[in-house]
Design an enzyme around this catalytic site. Structure first.
Site, short mmCIF file in Angstrom:
data_model
loop_
_atom_site.label_atom_id
_atom_site.label_comp_id
_atom_site.label_asym_id
_atom_site.label_seq_id
_atom_site.Cartn_x
_atom_site.Cartn_y
_atom_site.Cartn_z
N THR A 1 -19.49 120.76 -111.44
CA THR A 1 -20.20 121.04 -109.29
C THR A 1 -18.41 121.70 -108.97
O THR A 1 -17.87 121.18 -109.49
CB THR A 1 -20.76 119.92 -108.80
OG1 THR A 1 -21.22 120.11 -107.94
CG2 THR A 1 -19.91 118.45 -109.06
N THR B 1 -25.02 121.43 -105.64
CA THR B 1 -25.81 121.81 -106.48
C THR B 1 -25.83 120.48 -107.53
O THR B 1 -25.29 119.32 -107.15
CB THR B 1 -24.28 121.97 -107.40
OG1 THR B 1 -24.40 123.34 -106.91
CG2 THR B 1 -25.00 121.77 -108.71
N1 ASP Z 1 -20.98 125.24 -108.90
C1 ASP Z 1 -21.50 126.00 -108.41
C2 ASP Z 1 -21.60 127.49 -108.10
O1 ASP Z 1 -20.51 128.17 -108.02
C3 ASP Z 1 -21.74 125.47 -106.62
C4 ASP Z 1 -21.99 124.05 -106.36
O2 ASP Z 1 -21.67 123.20 -107.39
O3 ASP Z 1 -22.11 123.28 -105.77
O4 ASP Z 1 -22.55 128.26 -108.48
#
Ligand code: ASP
Length: 298
Positions: free
Chosen positions: A231, A182
């Protein structure tokens, strides 16, 4: 806990006289050398903080190595549904589960700037985007398609119903890469803050699943004291309302300490944060997290 790139910035200084843009390419990315990220923040920089963070996120959405925009992970049913959000103090816009657009973060900005709402989801978000002229775009790539077929095969073999156990097992066996690539950015320009974030989600996941990214206070928060973006495993981050929690603690301790303490809470669950306040900036994660930063004296 390790934060591969933190050593570069161990000496956090009072930096209120600097404009700064700080971005990340997701926690848990197997090895995302800093070189991969270099230059993004500088390219994104503008005198407007919102433009800066949106520019940074667009650059990363267009880079197929990240799990946002082009390169977003494919869900269990074969679809790609993306979440994105932007915020400046007192304003917020996000899209949930948007499909077939190139840059979800731009649509999120339009939600904030052109509607009386804060969130548009699913078909409503897509319809809004089309009306504004966002064309049809398929964000799948060869890499995400091949990851998807491996994931489906592996999921068929699993008997346990614990999502995280399945997920960890798949990664341990090298069946899928950790999909936490992300992207997000925070900025402080002339004392003003902005934040932006975009994701394809945390794989494996069902169609319709929503993580932390489009929820105000969960994966993003921006106010008069600063900007915070997260994230990691969205469910865990959202339950904790992580970014708002961190925001509320700004100025009660060194920013770096606040981030460390808040991330330590997550234990085994991957989580990372970047943040700026009036006179500090910091990032911390419990897995590798690519970051890039651009600072300019004012
Ligand atoms: N936080 C994001 C989600 O759960 C994923 C990520 O940060 O890579 O959608």
């Amino acid at each position: 806990f390790k934060c591969l790139n933190c050593f570069l910035y161990m000496c956090l200084m009072k930096d209120s006289m600097e404009n700064i843009i700080l971005c990340h390419g997701g926690v848990g990315s197997k090895e995302r050398p800093l070189d991969d990220m270099k230059g993004i923040a500088e390219k994104a920089y503008s005198k407007n903080p919102l433009d800066s963070v949106v520019n940074a996120v667009v650059i990363m959405e267009d880079d197929p190595r990240f799990n946002a925009g082009t390169g977003s992970v494919i869900r269990i049913d074969g679809s790609v549904q993306m979440d994105a959000a932007v915020s400046i103090p007192g304003k917020f816009g996000s899209v949930i589960g948007i499909e077939n657009v190139k840059n979800p973060v731009l649509v999120a900005r339009d939600v904030m700037e052109k509607t009386p709402h804060i969130i548009l989801s699913g078909s409503g978000a897509v319809q809004f985007a089309r009306k504004l002229g966002y064309g049809e775009y398929d964000p799948k790539t060869e890499r995400t398609i091949s990851q998807y077929s491996k994931m489906v095969e592996a999921l068929k073999k699993e008997t346990t119903d614990n999502r995280y156990k399945i997920f960890k097992e798949l990664i341990r066996n090298g069946i899928i890469d950790e999909p936490h690539d992300t992207v997000g950015a925070v900025a402080r320009i002339d004392g003003k803050f902005a934040a932006a974030v975009s994701t394809g989600g945390a794989s494996p996941m069902m169609r319709g699943r929503v993580g932390d990214v489009p929820i105000p206070g969960a994966g993003i928060f921006c106010g008069e004291k600063g900007a915070v973006v997260a994230t990691g495993i969205g469910e865990e981050i959202a339950k904790r309302v992580l970014c708002h929690r961190i925001y509320e603690r700004i100025n009660t301790d060194k920013l770096e300490n606040i981030l460390r303490e808040e991330i330590e809470y997550f234990g085994e669950n991957l989580a990372g944060v970047i943040a700026v306040s009036h006179d500090e900036h910091a990032f911390f994660s419990n897995g590798s997290m690519g970051t890039d930063m651009f600072k300019i004296k004012v």
